[in-house]
Write a protein that holds these residues in place. Structure first.
Motif, PDB file in Angstrom:
ATOM      1  N   LEU A   1      -6.230 -11.854   0.820  1.00 40.79           N
ATOM      2  CA  LEU A   1      -7.510 -11.199   0.580  1.00 40.79           C
ATOM      3  C   LEU A   1      -8.524 -11.610   1.644  1.00 40.79           C
ATOM      4  N   ASN A   2      -9.458 -10.694   1.932  1.00 42.56           N
ATOM      5  CA  ASN A   2     -10.556 -11.057   2.823  1.00 42.56           C
ATOM      6  C   ASN A   2     -11.688 -11.702   2.019  1.00 42.56           C
ATOM      7  N   ASP A   3     -12.772 -12.037   2.686  1.00 45.23           N
ATOM      8  CA  ASP A   3     -13.865 -12.752   2.004  1.00 45.23           C
ATOM      9  C   ASP A   3     -14.518 -11.917   0.914  1.00 45.23           C
ATOM     10  N   ASP A   4     -14.441 -10.580   1.016  1.00 37.64           N
ATOM     11  CA  ASP A   4     -15.053  -9.704   0.014  1.00 37.64           C
ATOM     12  C   ASP A   4     -14.130  -9.436  -1.164  1.00 37.64           C
ATOM     13  N   GLY A   5     -12.881  -9.938  -1.112  1.00 38.17           N
ATOM     14  CA  GLY A   5     -11.947  -9.731  -2.208  1.00 38.17           C
ATOM     15  C   GLY A   5     -11.084  -8.505  -2.043  1.00 38.17           C
ATOM     16  N   TYR A   6     -11.071  -7.903  -0.853  1.00 41.59           N
ATOM     17  CA  TYR A   6     -10.260  -6.699  -0.611  1.00 41.59           C
ATOM     18  C   TYR A   6      -8.917  -7.077  -0.004  1.00 41.59           C
ATOM     19  N   LEU A   7      -7.910  -6.258  -0.315  1.00 41.65           N
ATOM     20  CA  LEU A   7      -6.591  -6.405   0.288  1.00 41.65           C
ATOM     21  C   LEU A   7      -6.497  -5.354   1.383  1.00 41.65           C
ATOM     22  N   GLU A   8      -6.846  -5.732   2.606  1.00 35.84           N
ATOM     23  CA  GLU A   8      -7.007  -4.770   3.686  1.00 35.84           C
ATOM     24  C   GLU A   8      -5.671  -4.247   4.212  1.00 35.84           C
ATOM     25  N   GLU A   9      -4.673  -5.109   4.314  1.00 38.04           N
ATOM     26  CA  GLU A   9      -3.385  -4.695   4.892  1.00 38.04           C
ATOM     27  C   GLU A   9      -2.546  -3.988   3.837  1.00 38.04           C
ATOM     28  N   PRO A  10      -1.872  -2.875   4.214  1.00 37.98           N
ATOM     29  CA  PRO A  10      -0.975  -2.205   3.270  1.00 37.98           C
ATOM     30  C   PRO A  10       0.180  -3.117   2.873  1.00 37.98           C
ATOM     31  N   LEU A  11       0.718  -2.856   1.685  1.00 37.58           N
ATOM     32  CA  LEU A  11       1.820  -3.691   1.194  1.00 37.58           C
ATOM     33  C   LEU A  11       3.028  -3.607   2.111  1.00 37.58           C
ATOM     34  N   GLU A  12       3.255  -2.428   2.707  1.00 40.37           N
ATOM     35  CA  GLU A  12       4.397  -2.264   3.609  1.00 40.37           C
ATOM     36  C   GLU A  12       4.271  -3.174   4.826  1.00 40.37           C
ATOM     37  N   GLU A  13       3.062  -3.275   5.371  1.00 33.30           N
ATOM     38  CA  GLU A  13       2.879  -4.141   6.538  1.00 33.30           C
ATOM     39  C   GLU A  13       3.050  -5.606   6.168  1.00 33.30           C
ATOM     40  N   LEU A  14       2.594  -5.995   4.988  1.00 28.23           N
ATOM     41  CA  LEU A  14       2.801  -7.374   4.547  1.00 28.23           C
ATOM     42  C   LEU A  14       4.284  -7.675   4.393  1.00 28.23           C
ATOM     43  N   ALA A  15       5.032  -6.708   3.855  1.00 29.80           N
ATOM     44  CA  ALA A  15       6.474  -6.898   3.672  1.00 29.80           C
ATOM     45  C   ALA A  15       7.183  -6.986   5.018  1.00 29.80           C
ATOM     46  N   ILE A  16       6.793  -6.123   5.960  1.00 27.89           N
ATOM     47  CA  ILE A  16       7.415  -6.155   7.291  1.00 27.89           C
ATOM     48  C   ILE A  16       7.112  -7.473   7.994  1.00 27.89           C
TER      49      ILE A  16
ATOM     50  N   PRO B   1      11.065  -5.982  10.862  1.00 26.71           N
ATOM     51  CA  PRO B   1      11.127  -4.517  10.811  1.00 26.71           C
ATOM     52  C   PRO B   1      12.523  -3.946  10.588  1.00 26.71           C
ATOM     53  N   ASP B   2      13.575  -4.734  10.706  1.00 26.41           N
ATOM     54  CA  ASP B   2      14.941  -4.201  10.666  1.00 26.41           C
ATOM     55  C   ASP B   2      15.594  -4.280   9.283  1.00 26.41           C
ATOM     56  N   ASP B   3      15.195  -5.222   8.476  1.00 24.81           N
ATOM     57  CA  ASP B   3      15.824  -5.423   7.170  1.00 24.81           C
ATOM     58  C   ASP B   3      15.147  -4.501   6.149  1.00 24.81           C
ATOM     59  N   LEU B   4      15.607  -3.258   6.076  1.00 27.18           N
ATOM     60  CA  LEU B   4      14.973  -2.266   5.209  1.00 27.18           C
ATOM     61  C   LEU B   4      15.133  -2.592   3.738  1.00 27.18           C
ATOM     62  N   GLU B   5      16.296  -3.123   3.364  1.00 30.85           N
ATOM     63  CA  GLU B   5      16.524  -3.453   1.958  1.00 30.85           C
ATOM     64  C   GLU B   5      15.586  -4.568   1.492  1.00 30.85           C
ATOM     65  N   GLN B   6      15.421  -5.569   2.346  1.00 30.06           N
ATOM     66  CA  GLN B   6      14.514  -6.665   2.002  1.00 30.06           C
ATOM     67  C   GLN B   6      13.060  -6.178   1.947  1.00 30.06           C
TER      68      GLN B   6
END
Length: 528
Positions: free
Chosen positions: A181-196, A201-206
């Motif tokens: 989270l940022n200082d304002d309490g927002y989750l700025e990055e998409p979940l997909e980018e956090l997972a990658i 980027p290569d392990d699609l199942e993970q």
């Protein structure tokens, strides 16, 4: 082409290493000076910090009250006086240092060749009395200690997460999102980018597995306090808060108004910012009165859930100078003020007497010349720090003397003041005053301000006098605060009101000052 000899006469300015260091220390902020002191303590064995209270050394006390000389405090003063070499005006031995070229590979700190303890090697900064010094009346709370006891947003969320019964994977996913989270309490990055970022980027199942875990963790995060935390944008943050209001059975807010507010949040937020009531009424299918009530409800929501958990310590401003009322007025009825340096920002340094004594007893030994140079460097560092605070004190005292009306009546009584006025009064150059007033702060009865705040341009008046731009901005803020919420003042109307008070201020100037004060235009200040 024949080789030949020629003679050329030229002038150039040579700055000693001591003067270069004095200029550099003068423009540092309190934080930067603290870092510089720590670095010097690590590098120079002859310099040590002491916490003991001790009288301030004699160096510089007289200079704080005497007019500055032509070669005072900065290279600019020496440059504009046309001097070919720089000297010192403080009350010290003039033979302590020799002139060195600014381009020399190794600064010459050798001094006069002596290693005896000088009077100014004692601790400096213990109490640093200012002119007209008086003891502070009453103890003040340490804001830094209050800040350290302040709980952060992440710590608050982690504490709530401990009460949830989760598997190890879900707990780890929730913890990861909280830390993202940022200082304002927002989750700025998409979940997909956090997972990658975790799986690559290569392990699609993970990646797919992580996105699923993060989605579950995000729903858990959004169920925690403060309401709206974990949102991916402003619209979602407002929606989460409105849904919480709708689910609250004890809420006194009309449920239909909440539903209308939810529909407004589904529309482009630009229309809400422009207060386009007609368009929002059409899109939401509700009446204008209910749309207005819903917009008023949205205005009461918190757009930054993490605001109250902000890092208070990071935003604390520690003043360099403290100004207090003396408690008595002079014969003319004017209030007197005490100007003193803040002892909390002044490093208490001294030359290590044991090391200096050991060096004195081993003259001519191997490496003696290098250690002697380090000793002289420690002495000059202490002197330059003291000179820095002496200059800040002189400039601050001159500002207080010129702006006494401000310290008595507030910013509406601020008078026009430019750097040149203070420079001419103290015998310094404008650039020196600029260095002193940048990132240096003064604590006053009306709050803490940067020294530059007390300088402002002049606006003409009908009587032929001048009004400070700072006072005009304060007057604009006062006019806006007293305006009718249903009929806010436009820039032209504010300009006319200022003219009625004898201040010539164009509409464009009013708009510039209003934007500097972060006051919205009239159409956005209009009440719903």
């Amino acid at each position: 082409m024949k080789p030949g000899l020629s003679l050329r006469v030229s002038q150039h300015l040579s700055l000693t290493p001591q003067l270069q260091q004095s200029i550099r220390l003068l423009q540092l902020s309190t934080l930067e000076l603290s870092q510089e002191v720590e670095q010097m303590l690590d590098e120079n064995p002859f310099l040590e910090r002491t916490a003991d209270e001790a009288p301030r050394e004699e160096f510089g006390l007289e200079a704080a009250d005497t007019p500055a000389q032509a070669d005072d405090y900065s290279a600019d003063d020496a440059l504009f006086s046309g001097a070919a070499s720089a000297g010192n005006t403080s009350a010290e031995n003039p033979n302590d240092a020799e002139t060195a070229s600014a381009g020399a590979d190794e600064p010459d700190w050798s001094g006069d060749g002596t290693v005896e303890m000088a009077p100014n090697d004692a601790e400096w900064g213990g109490d640093a009395p200012a002119r007209n010094r008086n003891d502070a009346e009453g103890d003040e709370a340490d804001a830094t200690e209050l800040a350290r006891s302040h709980e952060s947003l992440t710590a608050f969320l982690h504490r709530q997460a401990l009460a949830l019964r989760l598997s190890e994977l879900d707990r780890a996913a929730l913890r990861f999102l909280i830390e993202s989270l940022n200082d304002d309490g927002y989750l700025e990055e998409p979940l997909e980018e956090l997972a990658i970022g975790l799986a690559g980027p290569d392990d699609l199942e993970q990646i797919e597995e992580l996105v699923h875990r993060f989605t579950v963790a995000q729903h858990l995060l959004q169920s925690l306090e403060p309401v709206g935390v974990g949102a991916r944008g402003l619209a979602e943050c407002l929606t989460l808060q409105l849904k919480a209001l709708a689910a609250d059975e004890d809420s006194e807010i009309d449920p239909d108004t909440v539903q209308t507010a939810l529909r407004i949040c589904q529309q482009p937020l630009e229309m809400l910012a422009r207060r386009d009531i007609r368009r929002l009424t059409q899109l939401c299918g509700d009446g204008e009165e209910r749309t207005r009530a819903a917009m008023a409800l949205i205005a009461r929501l918190e757009p930054r859930p993490g605001r109250r958990f902000a890092d208070v310590e990071r935003n604390i401003i520690v003043p360099d100078v403290i100004v207090r009322k003396s408690g008595r007025a002079n014969g003319g009825g004017q209030q007197n003020f005490i100007v003193q340096l803040n002892p909390d920002v002044m490093p208490r340094l001294r030359v290590h007497d044991i090391y200096a004594g050991a060096l004195r007893g081993h003259k001519g030994g191997e490496g003696h010349q290098g250690m002697q140079q380090r000793l002289q460097e420690a002495r000059w560092f202490i002197k330059n720090i003291q000179q820095r605070f002496d200059t800040i004190l002189r400039v601050s005292s001159a500002i207080v003397e010129r702006q006494k009306n401000f310290f008595t009546h507030g910013e509406l009584a601020m008078r026009p003041l430019v750097l040149r006025e203070i420079a001419d009064e103290l015998g310094l150059h404008e650039s020196t005053i600029s260095r002193v007033t940048t990132a240096k702060y003064m604590s006053t009865p009306f709050g803490t301000f940067e020294l530059k705040y007390f300088f402002g341009s002049a606006l003409g008046t009908e009587t032929g006098g001048n009004a400070s731009s700072t006072a005009v901005r304060a007057l604009i803020r006062q006019l806006v605060a007293a305006e009718s919420a249903s009929k806010p003042l436009s820039d032209s109307q504010i300009s006319d009101l200022l003219k009625e008070q004898g201040i010539e201020c164009a509409r464009r100037t009013v708009a510039k000052y209003r934007e500097a004060l972060r006051i919205a235009p009239a159409n956005l200040r209009k009440a719903l």
